[in-house]
Design a protein around this motif. Structure first.
Motif, PDB file in Angstrom:
ATOM      1  N   GLU A 190       3.227  -7.877   8.507  1.00 22.19           N
ATOM      2  CA  GLU A 190       1.689  -7.453   7.222  1.00 22.19           C
ATOM      3  C   GLU A 190       1.983  -8.483   6.822  1.00 22.19           C
ATOM      4  N   VAL A 219       7.365  -5.916   7.335  1.00 25.41           N
ATOM      5  CA  VAL A 219       7.207  -6.195   6.009  1.00 25.41           C
ATOM      6  C   VAL A 219       6.776  -7.609   6.838  1.00 25.41           C
ATOM      7  N   ASP A 225       4.176  -0.088   0.827  1.00 28.57           N
ATOM      8  CA  ASP A 225       3.852   1.461   1.868  1.00 28.57           C
ATOM      9  C   ASP A 225       5.028   1.502   2.993  1.00 28.57           C
ATOM     10  N   TYR A 226       6.082   0.927   2.608  1.00 25.96           N
ATOM     11  CA  TYR A 226       7.336   0.751   3.726  1.00 25.96           C
ATOM     12  C   TYR A 226       8.262   1.349   2.492  1.00 25.96           C
ATOM     13  N   ILE A 264       2.281  -4.489   0.455  1.00 25.47           N
ATOM     14  CA  ILE A 264       2.840  -3.857   1.397  1.00 25.47           C
ATOM     15  C   ILE A 264       4.373  -3.305   1.604  1.00 25.47           C
ATOM     16  N   LYS A 300      -0.065 -10.915   8.898  1.00 21.22           N
ATOM     17  CA  LYS A 300      -0.718 -10.718   9.573  1.00 21.22           C
ATOM     18  C   LYS A 300      -2.069 -11.739   8.009  1.00 21.22           C
ATOM     19  N   ALA A 301      -1.492 -11.264   6.603  1.00 21.48           N
ATOM     20  CA  ALA A 301      -2.403 -11.385   5.713  1.00 21.48           C
ATOM     21  C   ALA A 301      -2.317 -12.775   6.139  1.00 21.48           C
ATOM     22  N   SER A 307      10.459  -6.735  10.745  1.00 23.64           N
ATOM     23  CA  SER A 307       9.944  -7.007  11.981  1.00 23.64           C
ATOM     24  C   SER A 307      10.764  -5.708  13.192  1.00 23.64           C
ATOM     25  N   ALA A 338       5.036  -3.763  13.972  1.00 25.89           N
ATOM     26  CA  ALA A 338       5.779  -3.461  12.392  1.00 25.89           C
ATOM     27  C   ALA A 338       6.321  -3.617  11.702  1.00 25.89           C
TER      28      ALA A 338
END
Length: 295
Positions: A64, A61, A281-282, A278, A67-68, A51, A59
C-alpha cells in the motif's frame, strides 16, 4: 561426440544468457522512471503483514505504501519479490545495486530497509564504506519487539521469570532468541520452543502449546488470536540491545533525486495521518519513526 556435447552446452549457455539479458531490469533514474510510466519496487516475499499474496493479489502495508509512492510520482507500481538472504547487505545487493544472481533484475526502490545511520555509514574490515552503493532513506514506521502472552497461563505475571515454568515460542536465530536464551542466567532455555517463523509460534500459541510468543509487534498483532485472554507488550524486554528500530527504503546511490522525490510523498503521509491509516487497515499499531518524533 565430445565436440557435439561442447557445442550443445555452449548453445544452451548462449540461449540462457540471451534470455536473461532480454528480461533483465536495471535500477533507473528519476527521469527514466517518469518517462517509462512505471516504478519497480522490491518487497519481501511471503512476509505478512508487510508484503504477501492475498488470492494471488499483492497485499500488505509495504504494498500500500508502494502504491501511494507510485501514485505520487504519477506512475504504475510493479513488484519485484525477493527472499530474505543471510543479511541485509545481501538483500540490498540483490534488490537494488547488483541484481538477482541469475536474472540480474534490479528494482528502482526497495521497501522495508532498517533505517540506521550507523549501519548506513558503516565501515567494513578493510576500512571501506560497507553500503556505499545504496542510499537508505525515508523512514516510515518504527518497528518493535514484543511478547504475545496468554494471561491465563501466565496468571497475569508480566515478568520473564514466569517462563521458567511456562513455554515461550521464538523464531530461531532472531534477536529475541539470543536475548531470552541468555537472560536470567539462562534459566529460560529449557522452556524456549524454537520455530522457523513467528507465525509458527503463534500457531502453537493458538493451540495452547505455549504460553507466549516473542516477535515483531506488528506480526503478533496481525495474527493475534480471536480471544481476549492475551496481551501484547514489551514488558520484560527492556534489557534487549535493540528494542525498536525505524523502517525505511533504499535506492541505488546514483539516484538520490528519486529518494528526494519519494520523501516528498511519504513525509506528508506521516504528517497528515495517511500513513497511520494504512497500518490501521491491517490492525497494526503505527508508531512515528524516531527521525520525525524528535529522537
Amino acid at each position: 561426440m565430445a565436440r557435439l556435447l561442447r557445442c550443445w552446452i555452449t548453445g544452451l549457455a548462449l540461449t540462457a544468457f540471451m534470455a536473461v539479458s532480454a528480461f533483465s531490469v536495471q535500477a533507473r533514474s528519476y527521469d527514466d522512471i517518469i518517462e517509462s510510466g512505471y516504478i519497480t519496487i522490491a518487497v519481501y516475499n511471503n512476509f505478512p503483514p508487510y508484503s504477501f499474496l492475498d488470492d494471488e493479489s499483492p497485499a500488505g502495508v509495504d504494498i500500500e505504501v508502494g502504491k501511494a509512492i507510485a501514485a505520487g510520482l504519477g506512475v504504475e507500481p510493479r513488484w519485484m519479490w525477493i527472499n530474505a538472504d543471510e543479511n541485509l547487505e545481501d538483500d540490498l545487493r540483490q534488490a537494488v545495486w547488483k541484481g538477482h544472481i541469475i536474472t540480474r533484475q534490479k528494482a528502482d526502490l526497495m521497501m522495508r530497509v532498517p533505517y540506521d545511520r550507523k549501519f548506513s555509514y558503516g565501515i567494513d574490515g578493510y576500512g571501506l564504506p560497507r553500503n556505499e552503493m545504496v542510499v537508505m532513506f525515508g523512514p516510515y514506521h518504527r518497528e518493535k519487539w514484543a511478547l504475545l502472552k496468554n494471561t491465563e497461563k501466565t496468571n497475569g505475571i508480566d515478568t520473564l521469570a514466569i517462563f521458567q515454568y511456562e513455554k515461550i515460542a521464538v523464531e530461531i536465530d532472531s534477536l529475541p532468541d539470543t536475548f531470552l536464551g541468555s537472560t536470567i542466567g539462562g534459566r529460560l532455555r529449557k522452556n524456549m520452543v524454537h520455530t522457523n517463523t513467528t507465525f509458527d509460534g503463534i500457531d502453537l500459541f493458538k493451540k495452547g502449546e505455549v504460553a507466549a510468543v516473542a516477535g515483531m509487534q506488528s506480526q503478533l498483532e496481525w495474527a493475534q488470536p480471536a480471544t481476549d485472554t492475551f496481551t501484547i507488550n514489551a514488558t520484560g524486554l527492556a534489557a534487549m540491545s535493540i528494542k525498536a528500530w525505524d523502517i525505511g527504503m533504499a535506492v541505488k546511490t546514483d539516484y538520490r533525486q528519486l529518494a528526494y522525490a519519494i520523501e516528498d510523498i511519504t513525509v506528508p503521509m506521516i504528517e497528515d495521518g495517511r500513513m497511520k491509516a494504512i497500518f490501521d487497515d491491517y490492525k497494526i499499531t503505527y508508531t512515528v519513526p524516531g527521525l520525525y518524533a524528535g529522537e
